[in-house]
Design an enzyme around this catalytic site. Structure first.
Site, PDB file in Angstrom:
ATOM      1  N   ALA A   1     -85.643  -2.017  -5.384  1.00 16.72           N
ATOM      2  CA  ALA A   1     -84.562  -3.024  -5.371  1.00 16.72           C
ATOM      3  C   ALA A   1     -83.364  -2.361  -6.051  1.00 16.72           C
ATOM      4  O   ALA A   1     -83.126  -2.540  -7.241  1.00 16.72           O
ATOM      5  CB  ALA A   1     -84.999  -4.277  -6.107  1.00 16.72           C
TER       6      ALA A   1
ATOM      7  N   ASP B   1     -83.447   0.795 -10.247  1.00 15.13           N
ATOM      8  CA  ASP B   1     -84.356  -0.138  -9.581  1.00 15.13           C
ATOM      9  C   ASP B   1     -84.390  -1.431 -10.389  1.00 15.13           C
ATOM     10  O   ASP B   1     -84.867  -1.446 -11.524  1.00 15.13           O
ATOM     11  CB  ASP B   1     -85.754   0.496  -9.497  1.00 15.13           C
ATOM     12  N   HIS B   2     -83.894  -2.498  -9.779  1.00 21.61           N
ATOM     13  CA  HIS B   2     -83.795  -3.778 -10.504  1.00 21.61           C
ATOM     14  C   HIS B   2     -85.161  -4.335 -10.866  1.00 21.61           C
ATOM     15  O   HIS B   2     -85.290  -5.230 -11.712  1.00 21.61           O
ATOM     16  CB  HIS B   2     -83.048  -4.795  -9.634  1.00 21.61           C
ATOM     17  N   ARG B   3     -86.211  -3.828 -10.263  1.00 19.03           N
ATOM     18  CA  ARG B   3     -87.540  -4.281 -10.654  1.00 19.03           C
ATOM     19  C   ARG B   3     -87.902  -3.767 -12.047  1.00 19.03           C
ATOM     20  O   ARG B   3     -88.701  -4.382 -12.754  1.00 19.03           O
ATOM     21  CB  ARG B   3     -88.587  -3.780  -9.656  1.00 19.03           C
TER      22      ARG B   3
ATOM     23  N   THR C   1     -85.624  -2.892 -14.624  1.00 28.27           N
ATOM     24  CA  THR C   1     -84.767  -3.415 -15.692  1.00 28.27           C
ATOM     25  C   THR C   1     -83.624  -4.208 -15.065  1.00 28.27           C
ATOM     26  O   THR C   1     -83.498  -4.274 -13.835  1.00 28.27           O
ATOM     27  CB  THR C   1     -84.234  -2.272 -16.567  1.00 28.27           C
TER      28      THR C   1
END
Length: 439
Positions: free
Chosen positions: A232, A408-410, A412
């Site tokens: 993400a 990767d927004h997953r 942080t």
């Protein structure tokens, strides 16, 4: 009884390779450990040696095909290769070997060395180990004089073994090339200038052409697609005044070059990122999708994007936190050379915890770098430009560096990524903080 030789496990989780080239033909007599074929893994080219002596009864795949681990590569009969004392058969093997390596014991003035360890058994020593060395110090290029590359018979100049190998594969006569390296040594980029601007064309109607995705290009396509599908990704951008680092680099360039290394900005960027990561461990990590776990890394192994004639490669510089600026400059120079010559080992391409790309070298400013999965973040550095900037309350012309962070927004959130990016900016703007804040 026929023996089916299957593609062995190459390690590092490799499940499939591309067969680049057969080094033997049906009917050939082969010796144990003799290279049989070249395969290309994700980013490296590897020779696969024979596990036993015998006669090649059949090749089971064509060049360019994908082969999975465990699939049969070729079939050998049990007939033993003729002993060395029986000249006729031995001569046949030697003459059909594409690049016979000189025996280490035949090199005057050099002590015999143990054979290199290959993926199956041991490999004959590479010809570069017997070659002369052009230049000196870190980054020197091993080169062999008076080579025997097919199509270059009589060539008396200098070229590395990898260059000779590429020349053989591409049908390039080295005698017609003027090398751009030290003492006229021919470099990989000299070969590239001999090729047409596009790749191999296998189809098309005249208004278009079709170029197959092969080798490194196919690996890049697969990896970036997997990254985009899996992560993400979010990209954040900033600018920073690096005039102090710019002046420091100019001031210390002579000292570094006296040690045989060229100093670029990249080691400074790496140090700033590494120190910032200590306070933001969620960006120095990977995600185990199967276990649904975030894997935090206690080491700082940085993948460094390197542009090569065949495409992007990402060698890994390990233990960035334990290396000095000069040691990082040396590592960048050495791994970059290996990547461009395709002589880099698989283990030097694996295990990154964070990735850096310096596209500013080619003129870019901002970008949206693709995460080098399974890392969770990548930092891109753009082209340094002079710009009016507020410095100590006054407008001044300063050296400005654009940065792009994709994470990767997953792993942080944007707030943590923004704080991390701000920390990197502080270290780049005032490099003295690296000594005050960190040991």
């Amino acid at each position: 009884m026929p023996f089916d030789f299957k593609l062995p496990d190459l390690g590092e989780g490799i499940a499939e390779v591309e067969l680049r080239r057969w080094l033997v033909a049906e009917g050939d007599v082969v010796r144990e450990h003799q290279p049989l074929l070249e395969v290309e893994t994700d980013k490296a080219v590897v020779e696969v040696p024979s596990p036993r002596s015998g006669v090649v009864a059949g090749l089971r795949h064509k060049e360019g095909e994908a082969v999975k681990v465990g699939e049969v590569l070729l079939t050998l009969t049990e007939r033993e290769a003729e002993p060395a004392s029986q000249a006729p058969s031995q001569a046949k093997v030697q003459s059909e070997s594409p690049s016979p390596a000189p025996s280490t014991s035949s090199v005057q003035g050099q002590a015999p060395r143990p054979a290199s360890v290959g993926i199956v058994g041991s490999l004959p020593e590479a010809e570069e180990e017997a070659g002369a060395v052009v230049g000196g110090g870190v980054g020197a290029v091993p080169a062999v004089k008076a080579g025997s590359a097919a199509g270059s018979a009589g060539f008396e100049g200098l070229a590395t073994p990898m260059v000779r190998k590429l020349a053989r594969e591409r049908g390039i006569d080295l005698r017609n090339i003027e090398g751009s390296g030290p003492r006229g040594c021919i470099r990989p980029e000299d070969l590239e200038r001999q090729l047409p601007p596009t790749g191999r064309v296998v189809g098309g109607s005249g208004a278009e052409e079709r170029v197959p995705l092969r080798g490194l290009r196919r690996a890049i396509a697969r990896n970036v697609t997997a990254s985009q599908r899996t992560t993400a990704f979010v990209t954040s951008m900033e600018e920073v005044d690096i005039t102090d680092i710019f002046e420091m680099r100019i001031r210390e360039q002579g000292e570094v070059e006296s040690r045989g290394t060229h100093l670029t900005f990249l080691p400074f960027f790496m140090k700033a990122v590494q120190h910032a990561l200590k306070e933001h461990p969620l960006l120095n990590a990977s995600i185990d999708d199967e276990a649904q776990e975030l894997v935090l890394k206690s080491h700082y192994h940085f993948g460094i994007a390197v542009d090569t004639p065949e495409g992007l490669m990402v060698p890994v510089i390990r233990d960035v936190d334990k290396k000095s600026i000069i040691e990082l400059a040396q590592a960048i120079q050495e791994l970059g050379r290996k990547a461009r010559e395709r002589s880099i080992a698989l283990e030097e391409l694996r295990g990154s915890s964070f990735t850096i790309t310096n596209y500013g070298h080619f003129g870019g400013t901002f970008a949206t770098p693709i995460i080098n999965w399974p890392d969770v973040a990548i930092m891109g550095f753009g082209r340094i430009v002079e710009r009016p900037w507020v410095h100590r309350g006054q407008i001044a012309i300063r050296k400005i560096l654009p940065l792009s962070l994709t994470f990767d927004h997953r792993a942080t959130d944007g707030a943590d990524a923004a704080r991390f990016l701000g920390k990197v900016l502080r270290y780049l703007e005032d490099p003295a903080l690296l000594f005050l804040d960190c040991g």
